[in-house]
Structure formats: structure tokens, C-alpha cells
Enzyme design. Structure first.
Site, PDB file in Angstrom:
ATOM      1  CB  CYS A 171      -1.006  -0.067   1.139  1.00 54.83           C
ATOM      2  SG  CYS A 171      -2.456   0.948   0.839  1.00 54.83           S
ATOM      3  CG  HIS A 174      -3.094  -3.167   4.099  1.00 53.67           C
ATOM      4  ND1 HIS A 174      -2.194  -2.534   4.928  1.00 53.67           N
ATOM      5  CD2 HIS A 174      -3.691  -2.191   3.387  1.00 53.67           C
ATOM      6  CE1 HIS A 174      -2.244  -1.230   4.734  1.00 53.67           C
ATOM      7  NE2 HIS A 174      -3.148  -0.996   3.795  1.00 53.67           N
ATOM      8  CD  GLU A 190      -0.353  -5.385   6.321  1.00 52.83           C
ATOM      9  OE1 GLU A 190      -0.244  -5.903   5.200  1.00 52.83           O
ATOM     10  OE2 GLU A 190      -0.720  -4.212   6.501  1.00 52.83           O
TER      11      GLU A 190
HETATM   12  N1  GLN Z   1      -3.593   6.318   0.779  1.00 54.45           N
HETATM   13  C1  GLN Z   1      -2.353   6.111   1.500  1.00 54.45           C
HETATM   14  C2  GLN Z   1      -1.223   6.893   0.844  1.00 54.45           C
HETATM   15  O1  GLN Z   1      -1.416   7.485  -0.145  1.00 54.45           O
HETATM   16  C3  GLN Z   1      -2.020   4.630   1.549  1.00 54.45           C
HETATM   17  C4  GLN Z   1      -3.026   3.899   2.368  1.00 54.45           C
HETATM   18  C5  GLN Z   1      -2.514   2.663   3.034  1.00 54.45           C
HETATM   19  O2  GLN Z   1      -1.312   2.429   3.128  1.00 54.45           O
HETATM   20  N2  GLN Z   1      -3.433   1.866   3.539  1.00 54.45           N
HETATM   21  O3  GLN Z   1      -0.148   6.922   1.345  1.00 54.45           O
END
Ligand code: GLN
Length: 187
Positions: free
Chosen positions: A79, A170, A172
């Protein structure tokens, strides 16, 4: 035994740690440049990529981390971690590690309230992989060295480029350790 570093700035650090421990490997929270010498690979957790990028600079960790990964240290970004690895971020000049040949769009799947869980078919994994998407980035385009391991609605969401692995979601936050195992086998 392999030691997997987990960038210890923010996000789901403990959850990644639990997944790696369940595979029987050591973990280390990476908070300073000296920690990089003690690890065989690094996980960059989710969180807020803008703030993580700034903190990497403040802790003096950005340059040594970039150098270690550019030198071949396996890295797995999830992410926000994927955003940090990306060379290009749509409409943003935010500070980043910037080593993976992908163009990402932040928050492409909507807000926190639009979070969802889905099962992905992953190249090289037998069972479907449960994936949690939270304000996830989408990969809009990628370079020739990037291998797509899984897609969701025709956009790649899990990609690999040499020593780099990146997921929009994610892994995890689920019971499955399959993707963590995949990463540790890259080491
Ligand atoms: N939207 C977040 C970002 O731009 C990432 C979201 C997340 O890691 N769950 O950094």
C-alpha cells in the site's frame, strides 16, 4: 536465520511482524541507517506515504535505504509502501524511494469507507490470496521489467521487478502468510 526488517515508522508494523514470525523468521524494526546492516530484506508497511517519506528524510534513512535497495536488498512495499517504491506518482512530487518502474495513483479505490476484501489469483500461488484494500493505490502503467503477479478488475495490484515486490493491498491483515513466504523466498 534470515532477519526481515520492517520499516518502523508507522502503519501495520506489528501485523507484518506477526506474519513473518509465523514463518519462523526473525524480525527487526528498522528505525535508523545502522539497522540496515542487520537485515536480509525489508518490508515497507502501509500508512501515509507522504508522512513516511518525510520521516525517512528526517531520520536520515532515505538515502541509505535507497542505496541498500538499489544494491539488491529485497524490498516488499504494501500500500503506502508500494507508493514509496514507485518511480512515478500521479500528480505528486512527494519524496519517495523511487526505484520501481511503476506509475501509481494514490487513493484510486476511494476513501477509508470504500475499503474492501477480495480474493486474488496470484501467479505462483496455489490458493486464492485474501487481500484487504484500504485507500489503496492503483498501478496505472509499468515498465518492461515489471512482472504482474495479480490483477484486480484489469489493473495490476501485485507486481515484481527483480528484488522489489509491491502490493496495492494489505496481506498482513489476513491469516494468510503466503505472500510473506513468497517474499522471504526472494531473499
Ligand atoms: N492512501 C495512503 C497513501 O497514499 C495509503 C493507504 C494505506 O497504506 N493503507 O499513502
Amino acid at each position: 536465520m534470515k532477519t526481515i526488517g520492517i520499516l518502523g515508522i508507522q502503519g501495520a508494523i506489528e501485523e507484518h511482524e506477526a506474519s513473518i514470525r509465523r514463518l519462523g523468521l526473525n524480525t527487526l524494526w528498522v528505525k535508523g541507517a545502522e539497522d540496515l546492516k542487520k537485515i536480509d530484506g525489508i518490508i515497507l508497511p502501509g500508512g501515509e506515504s507522504t508522512s513516511m517519506g518525510k520521516q525517512l528524510e528526517w531520520f536520515g534513512l532515505m538515502a541509505p535505504l535507497r542505496k541498500a535497495i538499489a544494491g539488491g536488498m529485497p524490498a516488499f512495499g504494501t500500500c503506502a509502501g508500494m507508493i514509496l517504491l514507485a518511480k512515478d506518482i500521479e500528480g505528486s512530487t512527494q519524496t519517495r524511494i523511487g526505484l520501481m518502474d511503476i506509475l501509481v495513483r494514490r487513493n484510486a479505490y476511494g476513501s477509508q469507507l470504500d475499503s474492501f476484501v477480495t480474493d486474488l489469483k496470484v501467479k505462483g500461488l496455489k490458493a486464492p490470496l485474501p487481500a484487504v484494500f484500504i485507500r489503496a493505490p492503483r498501478i496505472e502503467s509499468y515498465g518492461p521489467e515489471v512482472e504482474v503477479l495479480a490483477s484486480y478488475k484489469s489493473h495490476p495490484v501485485l507486481v515484481r521487478e527483480k528484488n522489489l515486490l509491491a502490493a496495492s493491498f494489505h496481506p498482513e491483515l489476513t491469516e494468510s502468510t503466503a505472500l510473506h513466504r513468497y517474499f522471504t523466498e526472494m531473499i
